[in-house]
Enzyme design. Sequence first.
Site, PDB file in Angstrom:
ATOM      1  N   SER A  16       0.931  -1.316  -0.121  1.00 17.99           N
ATOM      2  CA  SER A  16       0.072  -0.135   0.084  1.00 17.99           C
ATOM      3  C   SER A  16       0.941   1.324   0.096  1.00 17.99           C
ATOM      4  O   SER A  16       0.508   2.405  -0.546  1.00 17.99           O
ATOM      5  CB  SER A  16      -0.928   0.006   1.233  1.00 17.99           C
ATOM      6  OG  SER A  16      -0.333   0.077   2.401  1.00 17.99           O
ATOM      7  N   ASN A  17       2.057   1.182   0.637  1.00 17.37           N
ATOM      8  CA  ASN A  17       3.029   2.337   0.494  1.00 17.37           C
ATOM      9  C   ASN A  17       3.394   2.406  -0.925  1.00 17.37           C
ATOM     10  O   ASN A  17       3.828   3.683  -1.567  1.00 17.37           O
ATOM     11  CB  ASN A  17       4.235   2.246   1.376  1.00 17.37           C
ATOM     12  CG  ASN A  17       3.690   2.626   2.827  1.00 17.37           C
ATOM     13  OD1 ASN A  17       3.508   3.876   3.023  1.00 17.37           O
ATOM     14  ND2 ASN A  17       3.637   1.688   3.771  1.00 17.37           N
ATOM     15  N   ARG A  94      13.282  -7.939   4.867  1.00 14.83           N
ATOM     16  CA  ARG A  94      14.685  -8.922   4.833  1.00 14.83           C
ATOM     17  C   ARG A  94      15.519  -7.774   5.210  1.00 14.83           C
ATOM     18  O   ARG A  94      15.876  -6.672   4.656  1.00 14.83           O
ATOM     19  CB  ARG A  94      15.006  -9.472   3.722  1.00 14.83           C
ATOM     20  CG  ARG A  94      16.316 -10.037   3.646  1.00 14.83           C
ATOM     21  CD  ARG A  94      16.264 -11.234   4.127  1.00 14.83           C
ATOM     22  NE  ARG A  94      17.180 -12.292   3.745  1.00 14.83           N
ATOM     23  CZ  ARG A  94      17.334 -13.519   4.476  1.00 14.83           C
ATOM     24  NH1 ARG A  94      16.685 -13.973   5.433  1.00 14.83           N
ATOM     25  NH2 ARG A  94      18.563 -14.113   4.217  1.00 14.83           N
ATOM     26  N   ASN A 110      13.876   3.952   3.943  1.00 17.15           N
ATOM     27  CA  ASN A 110      12.971   2.838   4.378  1.00 17.15           C
ATOM     28  C   ASN A 110      11.824   3.769   5.271  1.00 17.15           C
ATOM     29  O   ASN A 110      12.113   4.863   5.758  1.00 17.15           O
ATOM     30  CB  ASN A 110      13.655   1.787   5.232  1.00 17.15           C
ATOM     31  CG  ASN A 110      12.727   1.094   6.104  1.00 17.15           C
ATOM     32  OD1 ASN A 110      11.829   0.327   5.548  1.00 17.15           O
ATOM     33  ND2 ASN A 110      12.815   0.634   7.341  1.00 17.15           N
ATOM     34  N   HIS A 112       9.618   3.071   8.601  1.00 16.93           N
ATOM     35  CA  HIS A 112       9.647   2.079   9.672  1.00 16.93           C
ATOM     36  C   HIS A 112       8.356   2.477  10.652  1.00 16.93           C
ATOM     37  O   HIS A 112       8.328   3.510  10.874  1.00 16.93           O
ATOM     38  CB  HIS A 112      10.723   2.376  10.585  1.00 16.93           C
ATOM     39  CG  HIS A 112      10.795   1.256  11.788  1.00 16.93           C
ATOM     40  ND1 HIS A 112      10.972  -0.003  11.458  1.00 16.93           N
ATOM     41  CD2 HIS A 112      10.866   1.665  13.033  1.00 16.93           C
ATOM     42  CE1 HIS A 112      11.066  -0.617  12.812  1.00 16.93           C
ATOM     43  NE2 HIS A 112      10.722   0.344  13.726  1.00 16.93           N
ATOM     44  N   GLU A 146      23.109  -0.328   9.999  1.00 14.64           N
ATOM     45  CA  GLU A 146      22.624  -0.554  11.416  1.00 14.64           C
ATOM     46  C   GLU A 146      21.126  -0.476  11.291  1.00 14.64           C
ATOM     47  O   GLU A 146      20.497   0.509  10.791  1.00 14.64           O
ATOM     48  CB  GLU A 146      22.923   0.849  12.369  1.00 14.64           C
ATOM     49  CG  GLU A 146      22.659   0.807  13.894  1.00 14.64           C
ATOM     50  CD  GLU A 146      22.941   2.071  14.432  1.00 14.64           C
ATOM     51  OE1 GLU A 146      22.281   2.448  15.343  1.00 14.64           O
ATOM     52  OE2 GLU A 146      23.632   2.988  13.790  1.00 14.64           O
ATOM     53  N   LEU A 147      20.574  -1.555  11.912  1.00 11.83           N
ATOM     54  CA  LEU A 147      19.064  -1.883  11.491  1.00 11.83           C
ATOM     55  C   LEU A 147      18.152  -0.723  12.038  1.00 11.83           C
ATOM     56  O   LEU A 147      18.076  -0.547  13.236  1.00 11.83           O
ATOM     57  CB  LEU A 147      18.621  -3.247  12.121  1.00 11.83           C
ATOM     58  CG  LEU A 147      17.166  -3.503  11.907  1.00 11.83           C
ATOM     59  CD1 LEU A 147      16.864  -3.736  10.525  1.00 11.83           C
ATOM     60  CD2 LEU A 147      16.743  -4.804  12.717  1.00 11.83           C
ATOM     61  N   THR A 175      -2.663   4.311   6.997  1.00 12.00           N
ATOM     62  CA  THR A 175      -3.327   5.342   6.254  1.00 12.00           C
ATOM     63  C   THR A 175      -3.205   6.675   6.636  1.00 12.00           C
ATOM     64  O   THR A 175      -3.357   7.654   5.705  1.00 12.00           O
ATOM     65  CB  THR A 175      -4.752   4.859   6.235  1.00 12.00           C
ATOM     66  OG1 THR A 175      -5.334   4.804   7.433  1.00 12.00           O
ATOM     67  CG2 THR A 175      -5.182   3.398   5.427  1.00 12.00           C
TER      68      THR A 175
HETATM   69  N1  NHR Z   1      18.454  -3.285   6.274  1.00  5.93           N
HETATM   70  C1  NHR Z   1      19.342  -2.666   6.853  1.00  5.93           C
HETATM   71  N2  NHR Z   1      20.656  -2.858   6.860  1.00  5.93           N
HETATM   72  N3  NHR Z   1      19.023  -1.458   7.782  1.00  5.93           N
HETATM   73  C2  NHR Z   1      17.741  -1.245   7.778  1.00  5.93           C
HETATM   74  O1  NHR Z   1      17.419  -0.137   8.642  1.00  5.93           O
HETATM   75  C3  NHR Z   1      16.772  -2.010   7.430  1.00  5.93           C
HETATM   76  C4  NHR Z   1      17.228  -3.218   6.578  1.00  5.93           C
HETATM   77  C5  NHR Z   1      16.024  -4.074   6.025  1.00  5.93           C
HETATM   78  C6  NHR Z   1      14.904  -3.749   6.285  1.00  5.93           C
HETATM   79  C7  NHR Z   1      13.108  -2.432   7.107  1.00  5.93           C
HETATM   80  C8  NHR Z   1      12.831  -2.709   8.746  1.00  5.93           C
HETATM   81  C9  NHR Z   1      11.773  -2.113   9.466  1.00  5.93           C
HETATM   82  O2  NHR Z   1      11.324  -1.124   8.920  1.00  5.93           O
HETATM   83  C10 NHR Z   1      14.393  -2.540   7.057  1.00  5.93           C
HETATM   84  C11 NHR Z   1      15.456  -1.863   7.506  1.00  5.93           C
HETATM   85  C12 NHR Z   1      12.712  -6.554   8.569  1.00  5.93           C
HETATM   86  C13 NHR Z   1      13.301  -6.756   9.935  1.00  5.93           C
HETATM   87  C14 NHR Z   1      13.633  -8.475  10.489  1.00  5.93           C
HETATM   88  O3  NHR Z   1      13.912  -8.563  11.511  1.00  5.93           O
HETATM   89  C15 NHR Z   1      13.538  -5.824  10.849  1.00  5.93           C
HETATM   90  C16 NHR Z   1      13.541  -4.545  10.524  1.00  5.93           C
HETATM   91  C17 NHR Z   1      12.961  -4.157   9.118  1.00  5.93           C
HETATM   92  C18 NHR Z   1      12.749  -5.273   8.292  1.00  5.93           C
HETATM   93  N4  NHR Z   1      13.502  -9.338   9.357  1.00  5.93           N
HETATM   94  C19 NHR Z   1      13.964 -10.646   9.579  1.00  5.93           C
HETATM   95  C20 NHR Z   1      15.171 -11.351   8.880  1.00  5.93           C
HETATM   96  O4  NHR Z   1      15.755 -12.098   9.509  1.00  5.93           O
HETATM   97  C21 NHR Z   1      12.735 -11.546   9.030  1.00  5.93           C
HETATM   98  C22 NHR Z   1      11.433 -11.152   9.472  1.00  5.93           C
HETATM   99  C23 NHR Z   1      10.549 -11.900   8.440  1.00  5.93           C
HETATM  100  O5  NHR Z   1      10.862 -12.330   7.381  1.00  5.93           O
HETATM  101  O6  NHR Z   1       9.301 -11.929   8.751  1.00  5.93           O
HETATM  102  O7  NHR Z   1      15.551 -10.504   8.048  1.00  5.93           O
HETATM  103  O8  NHR Z   1      10.936  -2.459  10.311  1.00  5.93           O
HETATM  104  C1  GAR Z   2       4.219  -0.750   6.730  1.00  8.36           C
HETATM  105  O1  GAR Z   2       3.219  -0.481   7.753  1.00  8.36           O
HETATM  106  C2  GAR Z   2       5.392  -0.380   7.043  1.00  8.36           C
HETATM  107  O2  GAR Z   2       5.762   0.561   7.710  1.00  8.36           O
HETATM  108  C3  GAR Z   2       5.742  -1.864   7.723  1.00  8.36           C
HETATM  109  O3  GAR Z   2       5.091  -2.781   6.839  1.00  8.36           O
HETATM  110  C4  GAR Z   2       4.045  -2.316   6.490  1.00  8.36           C
HETATM  111  C5  GAR Z   2       3.989  -2.602   4.843  1.00  8.36           C
HETATM  112  O4  GAR Z   2       2.884  -2.203   4.294  1.00  8.36           O
HETATM  113  N1  GAR Z   2       7.279  -2.143   7.646  1.00  8.36           N
HETATM  114  C6  GAR Z   2       8.013  -2.941   8.322  1.00  8.36           C
HETATM  115  O5  GAR Z   2       7.202  -3.468   9.411  1.00  8.36           O
HETATM  116  C7  GAR Z   2       9.143  -3.452   8.100  1.00  8.36           C
HETATM  117  N2  GAR Z   2       9.711  -4.295   8.858  1.00  8.36           N
HETATM  118  P1  GAR Z   2       2.415  -1.913   2.989  1.00  8.36           P
HETATM  119  O6  GAR Z   2       3.248  -3.393   2.261  1.00  8.36           O
HETATM  120  O7  GAR Z   2       0.921  -2.029   2.678  1.00  8.36           O
HETATM  121  O8  GAR Z   2       3.155  -0.878   2.252  1.00  8.36           O
END
Ligand code: NHR
Ligand code: GAR
Length: 222
Positions: A16-17, A94, A110, A112, A146-147, A175
Amino acid sequence: MADRAQIAVLISGSGSNLQAILDACTCKSIDADLCVVMSNRQDAFGLERAKKASVPTLVLDYSLYESREEYDSALIAALSEYQPDLVVLAGFMRILTPIFTDAFAGKLINIHPSLLPKYPGLHTHKRALEAGDSYQGATVHFVTHELDGGPPILQGRIKIADTDTADSLASRILTEVEHKIYPLAVQWLVQKRVEMRDDGAWMDGELLSGTGFQYIETETNK
Ligand code: NHR
Ligand code: GAR
């Protein structure tokens, strides 16, 4: 190089984003085109949204790769074909290695679902409710190794109601906040109003705070 900026969007789900960004490109509130939408899952609904808008799609399933590094290298190779000026993570689930984040440093953002630096990682709405917070929101930030720790660009918030659950917060923030702030932040990057430097995110020649620019809805940006 194409004269309009080219944006690659990475998704894992509903998209949706992605739709909000596609719509903003169509109505010219973003001066750019999507060059490719990549999903790690074949069944992500966002792929249908991209096809409907005639944007090329790619699926790269990470279970087919031995390591995160190999996956990220394949992703870099696939995206390079499209020469993106900006790589946008929109619900991409991922974690990326430094191989990827360094390749696109300053061009990778990203959204978040929390008021960073609070609650990096997963299950953000549940954690905000458990902490008894009054506000929850979303933050657009540069992605670094850094995540969820890269410099914030733009942040929007809503007041948490007594009746809110993690699900109701997730859908209200999606939304009421995410679909507004993400296209706006993308346009700022396209216009080069925002850039990442060693000390953080800069906008219009000023260093932004550690929570980014605060989005306040007005009659003109509703
Ligand atoms: N990668 C980096 N290096 N830095 C960030 O800030 C990132 C990134 C990749 C994705 C999105 C992030 C969020 O907005 C994002 C930011 C996935 C996980 C996670 O734990 C955490 C944060 C975000 C996205 N993923 C697991 C993994 O092992 C899998 C979880 C699943 O498949 O459900 O990769 O929140
Ligand atoms: C959004 O709320 C986004 O912030 C979140 O997933 C949703 C995706 O919605 N992101 C994460 O949680 C990343 N870890 P969308 O597919 O409808 O855009």
